[in-house]
Design a protein around this motif. Structure first.
Motif, PDB file in Angstrom:
ATOM      1  N   SER A 136       0.833  -1.211   0.000  1.00  0.00           N
ATOM      2  CA  SER A 136       0.000   0.000   0.000  1.00  0.00           C
ATOM      3  C   SER A 136       0.867   1.259   0.000  1.00  0.00           C
ATOM      4  CB  SER A 136      -0.922  -0.002   1.229  1.00  0.00           C
ATOM      5  OG  SER A 136      -1.781  -1.120   1.211  1.00  0.00           O
ATOM      6  N   ILE A 137       1.970   1.210   0.766  1.00  0.00           N
ATOM      7  CA  ILE A 137       2.897   2.347   0.783  1.00  0.00           C
ATOM      8  C   ILE A 137       3.492   2.564  -0.610  1.00  0.00           C
ATOM      9  CG2 ILE A 137       5.072   3.206   1.736  1.00  0.00           C
ATOM     10  CD1 ILE A 137       4.400   1.674   4.309  1.00  0.00           C
ATOM     11  N   ILE A 138       3.898   1.471  -1.250  1.00  0.00           N
ATOM     12  CA  ILE A 138       4.488   1.561  -2.589  1.00  0.00           C
ATOM     13  C   ILE A 138       3.474   2.129  -3.580  1.00  0.00           C
ATOM     14  CG2 ILE A 138       5.412   0.230  -4.521  1.00  0.00           C
ATOM     15  CD1 ILE A 138       7.351   0.549  -2.215  1.00  0.00           C
ATOM     16  N   MET A 141       3.214   5.789  -3.134  1.00  0.00           N
ATOM     17  CA  MET A 141       4.409   6.480  -3.595  1.00  0.00           C
ATOM     18  C   MET A 141       4.493   6.534  -5.115  1.00  0.00           C
ATOM     19  SD  MET A 141       7.316   5.068  -0.960  1.00  0.00           S
ATOM     20  CE  MET A 141       8.588   5.961  -1.843  1.00  0.00           C
ATOM     21  N   LEU A 142       3.976   5.487  -5.773  1.00  0.00           N
ATOM     22  CA  LEU A 142       4.088   5.393  -7.233  1.00  0.00           C
ATOM     23  C   LEU A 142       2.815   5.819  -7.963  1.00  0.00           C
ATOM     24  CD1 LEU A 142       5.983   1.979  -7.579  1.00  0.00           C
ATOM     25  CD2 LEU A 142       6.933   4.284  -7.482  1.00  0.00           C
ATOM     26  N   SER A 143       1.863   6.377  -7.233  1.00  0.00           N
ATOM     27  CA  SER A 143       0.628   6.841  -7.873  1.00  0.00           C
ATOM     28  C   SER A 143       0.953   7.831  -8.991  1.00  0.00           C
ATOM     29  CB  SER A 143      -0.274   7.510  -6.834  1.00  0.00           C
ATOM     30  OG  SER A 143      -1.376   8.132  -7.469  1.00  0.00           O
ATOM     31  N   PRO A 144       0.370   7.650 -10.196  1.00  0.00           N
ATOM     32  CA  PRO A 144       0.683   8.559 -11.312  1.00  0.00           C
ATOM     33  C   PRO A 144       0.170   9.979 -11.106  1.00  0.00           C
ATOM     34  CG  PRO A 144      -1.080   7.051 -11.908  1.00  0.00           C
ATOM     35  CD  PRO A 144      -0.551   6.577 -10.589  1.00  0.00           C
ATOM     36  N   SER A 145      -0.781  10.156 -10.182  1.00  0.00           N
ATOM     37  CA  SER A 145      -1.358  11.492  -9.986  1.00  0.00           C
ATOM     38  C   SER A 145      -0.820  12.195  -8.750  1.00  0.00           C
ATOM     39  CB  SER A 145      -2.893  11.396  -9.889  1.00  0.00           C
ATOM     40  OG  SER A 145      -3.265  10.529  -8.825  1.00  0.00           O
ATOM     41  N   SER A 146      -0.635  11.433  -7.654  1.00  0.00           N
ATOM     42  CA  SER A 146      -0.242  12.078  -6.397  1.00  0.00           C
ATOM     43  C   SER A 146       0.980  11.450  -5.731  1.00  0.00           C
ATOM     44  CB  SER A 146      -1.417  12.035  -5.407  1.00  0.00           C
ATOM     45  OG  SER A 146      -1.809  10.686  -5.153  1.00  0.00           O
ATOM     46  N   GLY A 147       1.612  10.459  -6.377  1.00  0.00           N
ATOM     47  CA  GLY A 147       2.769   9.793  -5.786  1.00  0.00           C
ATOM     48  C   GLY A 147       3.999  10.671  -5.766  1.00  0.00           C
TER      49      GLY A 147
END
Length: 310
Positions: A136-138, A141-147
């Motif tokens: 979930s942390i990853i 962190m890797l979200s294309p919009s808010s990571g």
């Protein structure tokens, strides 16, 4: 002729009273291994049956021989699943050996004990977090919009990357995040092996004019050889184990092409599609291949490194 003393064979020493509690401590672990690793082996008969749960494991099931194995190897995505599993597992094994050894050697050169221990604690901590939480942390962190990763890429002028939704990046993301989570454990193991090296060897090499790099190459690495061989032997048994818990928590149907592995396919076949026979056949195939690999690696360790685990 002078009488020659005849050496009497030594009698086997029994368990002493002080060792009994140590042996008793093994009992819970043995019970757990027996229940969760040996008893389930009886379920391998499902791989040769058209299994119907209502009849029970020892009910009057229909035997189909090798039909389940024929079915799984005729599946159109089986080759891709095997390729994904081997590629992901291979890079996890390689990087899981190279990176911890390198980091352990680097930490060994640090002169500040507090800094060394702090770094060890920081890199070791992710190992204790489950993939449910760490995944979930990853994903955040890797979200294309808010990571945070894509925010940093945007600041550098690069477009956002959908790491967990693009087949071009998914395998690399899985491999690197697994390395991030687990390399601290290997580093601690190798650091422990370094501390067991005789300090006089470094003193002797320094007298002979060896610099720090030469001491590392000729003293430290040979001193770590046994533990490196052990970790290599143990890791080769996981050549078809690409990490179900990690992949299952991080993949989605969009990346099945590069992210689907044997364990996730078994999960879908057995629990989602109720094809218990083919699922057991895939699992049995994986276990046999893993046994062959770990047996071969152990033979190589004995033959070329004179290392015996037992």
């Amino acid at each position: 002729m002078a009488d020659r003393a005849i050496a009497k064979p030594k009698k086997h020493r029994g368990i002493t009273a002080t060792e009994i509690p140590l042996h008793l401590m093994l009992i819970p672990g043995i019970i757990v291994i027996f229940i969760f690793h040996y008893i389930p082996l009886g379920g391998l008969i499902i791989a040769f049956q058209r299994f119907i749960p209502a009849k029970g494991l020892f009910g009057n099931q229909r035997w189909v021989g090798l039909d389940n194995f024929t079915y799984i190897f005729s599946m159109p995505n089986m080759i891709g699943v095997l390729r994904n599993t081997v590629v992901i597992a291979f890079w996890k094994i390689v990087l899981g050996l190279v990176v911890p050894i390198t980091v352990a050697l680097m930490l060994n050169e640090l002169q500040y004990t507090k800094l060394k221990r702090s770094v060890q604690t920081i890199i070791y901590f992710p190992h204790f977090i489950s993939w449910v939480i760490f995944g979930s942390i990853i994903m955040d962190m890797l979200s294309p919009s808010s990571g945070i990763v894509n925010k940093f890429l945007n600041l550098l002028g690069f477009p956002s990357i959908y790491f967990l939704g693009d087949n071009r990046y998914f395998q690399g993301t899985i491999i690197l995040t697994d390395l991030w989570k687990n390399f601290g454990y290997g580093t601690v193991v190798y650091m422990a092996s370094i501390t067991s090296i005789d300090p006089t060897l470094y003193e002797a090499s320094a007298i002979d004019g060896a610099n720090r790099w030469q001491q590392t190459w000729h003293v430290t690495l040979p001193g770590m050889r046994m533990i490196i061989v052990l970790m290599m032997v143990l890791s080769l048994g996981n050549v078809l184990n690409a990490g179900f818990d990690q992949v299952y928590n991080m993949y989605n149907p969009v990346v099945y092409e590069t992210g689907d592995i044997i364990d996730t396919m078994v999960y879908r076949l057995g629990l989602e599609n109720a094809k218990y026979g083919p699922a057991a056949a895939v699992s049995m195939f994986k276990s046999v291949v893993s046994l062959l690999f770990i047996s071969t690696s152990y033979y190589v360790a004995i033959k070329f490194f004179d290392y015996r685990l037992f």
